[in-house]
Design a protein around this motif. Sequence first.
Motif, PDB file in Angstrom:
ATOM      1  N   THR A  37       0.832  -1.196   0.000  1.00  0.00           N
ATOM      2  CA  THR A  37       0.000   0.000   0.000  1.00  0.00           C
ATOM      3  C   THR A  37       0.872   1.253   0.000  1.00  0.00           C
ATOM      4  O   THR A  37       1.853   1.330   0.753  1.00  0.00           O
ATOM      5  N   TYR A  38       0.492   2.240  -0.828  1.00  0.00           N
ATOM      6  CA  TYR A  38       1.248   3.475  -0.995  1.00  0.00           C
ATOM      7  C   TYR A  38       0.319   4.685  -1.038  1.00  0.00           C
ATOM      8  O   TYR A  38      -0.819   4.582  -1.469  1.00  0.00           O
ATOM      9  N   ILE A  39       0.856   5.836  -0.628  1.00  0.00           N
ATOM     10  CA  ILE A  39       0.263   7.136  -0.917  1.00  0.00           C
ATOM     11  C   ILE A  39       1.140   7.701  -2.033  1.00  0.00           C
ATOM     12  O   ILE A  39       2.367   7.737  -1.909  1.00  0.00           O
ATOM     13  N   ALA A  40       0.507   8.125  -3.136  1.00  0.00           N
ATOM     14  CA  ALA A  40       1.276   8.517  -4.320  1.00  0.00           C
ATOM     15  C   ALA A  40       0.879   9.901  -4.814  1.00  0.00           C
ATOM     16  O   ALA A  40      -0.192  10.413  -4.478  1.00  0.00           O
ATOM     17  N   GLN A  64       5.945   7.390  -4.903  1.00  0.00           N
ATOM     18  CA  GLN A  64       5.068   6.678  -3.963  1.00  0.00           C
ATOM     19  C   GLN A  64       5.736   6.539  -2.603  1.00  0.00           C
ATOM     20  O   GLN A  64       6.884   6.128  -2.510  1.00  0.00           O
ATOM     21  N   MET A  65       4.993   6.886  -1.545  1.00  0.00           N
ATOM     22  CA  MET A  65       5.457   6.691  -0.166  1.00  0.00           C
ATOM     23  C   MET A  65       4.829   5.407   0.371  1.00  0.00           C
ATOM     24  O   MET A  65       3.607   5.245   0.338  1.00  0.00           O
ATOM     25  N   PHE A  66       5.673   4.513   0.884  1.00  0.00           N
ATOM     26  CA  PHE A  66       5.223   3.217   1.386  1.00  0.00           C
ATOM     27  C   PHE A  66       4.419   3.383   2.667  1.00  0.00           C
ATOM     28  O   PHE A  66       4.814   4.120   3.565  1.00  0.00           O
ATOM     29  N   ILE A  98       9.573   4.917  -6.957  1.00  0.00           N
ATOM     30  CA  ILE A  98       9.092   5.720  -8.079  1.00  0.00           C
ATOM     31  C   ILE A  98       8.767   4.792  -9.235  1.00  0.00           C
ATOM     32  O   ILE A  98       9.468   3.808  -9.465  1.00  0.00           O
ATOM     33  N   SER A  99       7.682   5.085  -9.909  1.00  0.00           N
ATOM     34  CA  SER A  99       7.223   4.254 -11.016  1.00  0.00           C
ATOM     35  C   SER A  99       7.033   5.116 -12.265  1.00  0.00           C
ATOM     36  O   SER A  99       6.773   6.318 -12.165  1.00  0.00           O
ATOM     37  N   ALA A 100       7.145   4.483 -13.427  1.00  0.00           N
ATOM     38  CA  ALA A 100       6.787   5.108 -14.698  1.00  0.00           C
ATOM     39  C   ALA A 100       5.398   4.603 -15.056  1.00  0.00           C
ATOM     40  O   ALA A 100       5.048   3.459 -14.770  1.00  0.00           O
ATOM     41  N   GLN A 125       7.492  -0.197 -11.720  1.00  0.00           N
ATOM     42  CA  GLN A 125       8.309   0.381 -10.653  1.00  0.00           C
ATOM     43  C   GLN A 125       9.769   0.441 -11.091  1.00  0.00           C
ATOM     44  O   GLN A 125      10.311  -0.527 -11.621  1.00  0.00           O
ATOM     45  N   LEU A 126      10.426   1.573 -10.853  1.00  0.00           N
ATOM     46  CA  LEU A 126      11.803   1.790 -11.310  1.00  0.00           C
ATOM     47  C   LEU A 126      12.859   1.450 -10.260  1.00  0.00           C
ATOM     48  O   LEU A 126      14.021   1.269 -10.609  1.00  0.00           O
ATOM     49  N   ASN A 127      12.486   1.401  -8.984  1.00  0.00           N
ATOM     50  CA  ASN A 127      13.425   0.972  -7.944  1.00  0.00           C
ATOM     51  C   ASN A 127      12.780  -0.102  -7.077  1.00  0.00           C
ATOM     52  O   ASN A 127      11.563  -0.242  -7.056  1.00  0.00           O
ATOM     53  N   THR A 128      13.590  -0.866  -6.386  1.00  0.00           N
ATOM     54  CA  THR A 128      13.100  -2.031  -5.644  1.00  0.00           C
ATOM     55  C   THR A 128      12.253  -1.648  -4.427  1.00  0.00           C
ATOM     56  O   THR A 128      12.490  -0.610  -3.800  1.00  0.00           O
ATOM     57  N   SER A 129      11.296  -2.504  -4.095  1.00  0.00           N
ATOM     58  CA  SER A 129      10.442  -2.296  -2.921  1.00  0.00           C
ATOM     59  C   SER A 129      11.184  -2.591  -1.623  1.00  0.00           C
ATOM     60  O   SER A 129      10.793  -2.130  -0.562  1.00  0.00           O
ATOM     61  N   TYR A 130      12.243  -3.404  -1.706  1.00  0.00           N
ATOM     62  CA  TYR A 130      12.978  -3.821  -0.513  1.00  0.00           C
ATOM     63  C   TYR A 130      14.122  -2.853  -0.199  1.00  0.00           C
ATOM     64  O   TYR A 130      14.611  -2.144  -1.070  1.00  0.00           O
TER      65      TYR A 130
END
Length: 153
Positions: A37-40, A64-66, A98-100, A125-130
Motif C-alpha cells: 500500500t502506498y500514498i502517491a 510513492q510513499m510506502f 518511483i514508477s513510470a 516500478q523503477l526501484n526495488t520495494s525492498y
Amino acid sequence: RLHKNFVLEGGVSFMRNGESYSFVDTDTSYSYQTQYTYIAMPIRGMYSYGDKIELLVGGGIVPQMFVVYKQDRQWTTSNNTDDNESFKTQNGYNTFVISAVLNAGVQFKMSDSWSFLFLPEYKIQLNTSYVKLSPYKHFASSLGFNFGLVVQL
C-alpha cells in the motif's frame, strides 16, 4: 490544460499493488495474497484529441510513499489440518519508490464544465520495494485504471 491538445495532470492517490501464489499437492497446500500500500503523487502529461469524446494518451512518473505490507496466508498440512494467518509490517521495505506510467483512455464531456474520465494505465516500478541490504529485488508492475469526474475551471 496547457494547450488545446496537451494536458498536465497531478494529484494525490491511494495505491495498492498485489500478488498471489497458490500451491496444491496430494496431501498439502499453501497459498498467499500480498498487498503493498502506498500514498502517491502521480504527475503525467497527455496528448488529447476530440471534443465531446476526448481521447487521451500519455505517461509520466508516480512518486510513492510506502504505507504497509500485508500478507494473508492459508495452508493445509499432511494431517488435513487447515490454518491461516495475516501478517503486516513496515520493516524491510523501501519508504519511497518511483514508477513510470503509461495511459490511454477517454473523457466524455457531459457539459461545458463537467466530464467523466476513464483512463486505463500500465505502471512499472523503477526501484526495488525492498531495502538496499535485502538479498532480493522487487520491481512491481501493474495494470489498472483511473476514473472520475473532471471539473473545468
